[in-house]
Design an enzyme around this catalytic site. Structure first.
Site, PDB file in Angstrom:
ATOM      1  N   ASP A  79       0.852  -1.187   0.000  1.00  0.00           N
ATOM      2  CA  ASP A  79       0.000   0.000   0.000  1.00  0.00           C
ATOM      3  C   ASP A  79       0.890   1.239   0.000  1.00  0.00           C
ATOM      4  O   ASP A  79       1.711   1.426   0.906  1.00  0.00           O
ATOM      5  CB  ASP A  79      -0.902  -0.007   1.232  1.00  0.00           C
ATOM      6  CG  ASP A  79      -1.952   1.098   1.199  1.00  0.00           C
ATOM      7  OD1 ASP A  79      -1.584   2.262   0.962  1.00  0.00           O
ATOM      8  OD2 ASP A  79      -3.133   0.792   1.407  1.00  0.00           O
ATOM      9  N   GLY A  80       0.731   2.086  -1.010  1.00  0.00           N
ATOM     10  CA  GLY A  80       1.568   3.268  -1.129  1.00  0.00           C
ATOM     11  C   GLY A  80       1.447   4.203   0.055  1.00  0.00           C
ATOM     12  O   GLY A  80       2.440   4.803   0.488  1.00  0.00           O
ATOM     13  N   ASP A  91       0.288   8.263  -8.750  1.00  0.00           N
ATOM     14  CA  ASP A  91      -0.588   7.896  -9.867  1.00  0.00           C
ATOM     15  C   ASP A  91      -1.319   6.629  -9.445  1.00  0.00           C
ATOM     16  O   ASP A  91      -1.220   5.582 -10.074  1.00  0.00           O
ATOM     17  CB  ASP A  91       0.237   7.672 -11.135  1.00  0.00           C
ATOM     18  CG  ASP A  91      -0.624   7.572 -12.387  1.00  0.00           C
ATOM     19  OD1 ASP A  91      -1.806   7.946 -12.332  1.00  0.00           O
ATOM     20  OD2 ASP A  91      -0.105   7.104 -13.420  1.00  0.00           O
TER      21      ASP A  91
END
Length: 286
Positions: free
Chosen positions: A151-152, A172
């Site tokens: 998970d970013g 993005d």
């Protein structure tokens, strides 16, 4: 994590007979049922369509996530990805780039080739997207490039403790429903701000519903104390650059000269990016 299925290549049910569709399915699957799922929109994994000229990553038929030219795999084909590289106008030699969202790897490949000063870390939550990396000719991980499943937003939170913080964070982060929920809060953008190096830049691609984009712009402006520049892209995306340094004051004449040098080196229209960003600052877009 279970190993993703091999890439299955079938004649595409769309466009011309020479097109192919690539799916993460076993060779002995019911291909007709799978293709019906894709056509109906019920298919819940990314897939790739190849028309012999371009290769596109889809989350659905109506949503192209990434495009690659087969003649020039390292080129940036989509206007919004080109505009995201405008951070080089302000930070031409970053040492650490953190990307949230891999897609077809267009930005990672471009930075790998064009930004030799940088180590690039890409965080992608969907293992099925990562499984297509070879289809998009993304170089293997090495000392300058690393692709991580995760998970970013969680990774951003952890990166605040890095000895060498990211100079650039590129967001993005989309799925088939739009912007990922984990990046849709003031809390997330505050973590991005805190994780950046002192003169760091966040670059965000905002797309989809206009109200959602406006909400994200407002959150970014609040966290970064209005130190941001924007570009509206004709295909419906907004590119936002936000700057951590409280002393942010762009010197547009110097930036114009930098833009010409970057255009000569990369082929992208950096002078146009500089003009549009200066206009957004002058008009106080937000």
């Amino acid at each position: 994590m279970s190993r993703p299925a091999a890439v299955l290549v079938l004649p595409s049910p769309f466009f011309s007979d020479s097109d192919t569709i690539r799916l993460l399915e076993p060779a002995d699957c019911d291909t007709q049922w799978i293709l019906r799922q894709v056509v109906s929109g019920a298919y819940d994994k990314p897939f790739v369509i190849d028309d012999g000229t371009t290769r596109t990553l889809h989350f659905s038929l109506s949503l192209i996530q990434s495009t690659m030219s087969l003649k020039d795999p390292f080129a940036l084909e989509l206007a919004y990805t080109q505009a995201m590289m405008s951070f080089l106008l302000f930070l031409p030699r970053p040492r650490q780039i953190l990307m949230l969202g891999l897609g077809g790897g267009s930005l990672a490949k471009f930075c790998y080739r064009q930004v030799g000063s940088a180590r690039i870390t890409v965080v992608e939550i969907d293992p099925h997207v990562i499984a297509f990396r070879d289809q998009f000719e993304l170089p293997p991980d090495d000392g300058r490039l690393q692709v991580i499943e995760g998970d970013g937003a969680d990774h951003v939170l952890r990166s605040a403790g890095w000895e060498e913080r990211p100079d650039v964070i590129m967001m993005d982060a989309f799925d088939r429903h739009g912007l990922s929920g984990s990046v849709s809060s003031t809390y997330f953008y505050q973590n991005v701000h805190d994780a950046l190096a002192g003169r760091g830049v966040m670059v965000a691609n905002l797309a989809g519903d206009k109200a959602d984009r406006e909400d994200h712009l407002a959150m970014i402006a609040e966290v970064f104390d209005d130190r941001l520049l924007t570009m509206a892209i004709p295909d419906g995306n907004d590119i936002v650059l936000a700057f951590r340094a409280p002393s942010f004051a762009p010197r547009w004449r110097d930036i114009a000269n930098q833009a010409k040098a970057l255009r000569a080196r990369s082929g992208l229209d950096f002078p146009k990016f500089a003009e549009r960003l200066e206009r957004s600052r002058r008009l106080r877009y937000v």
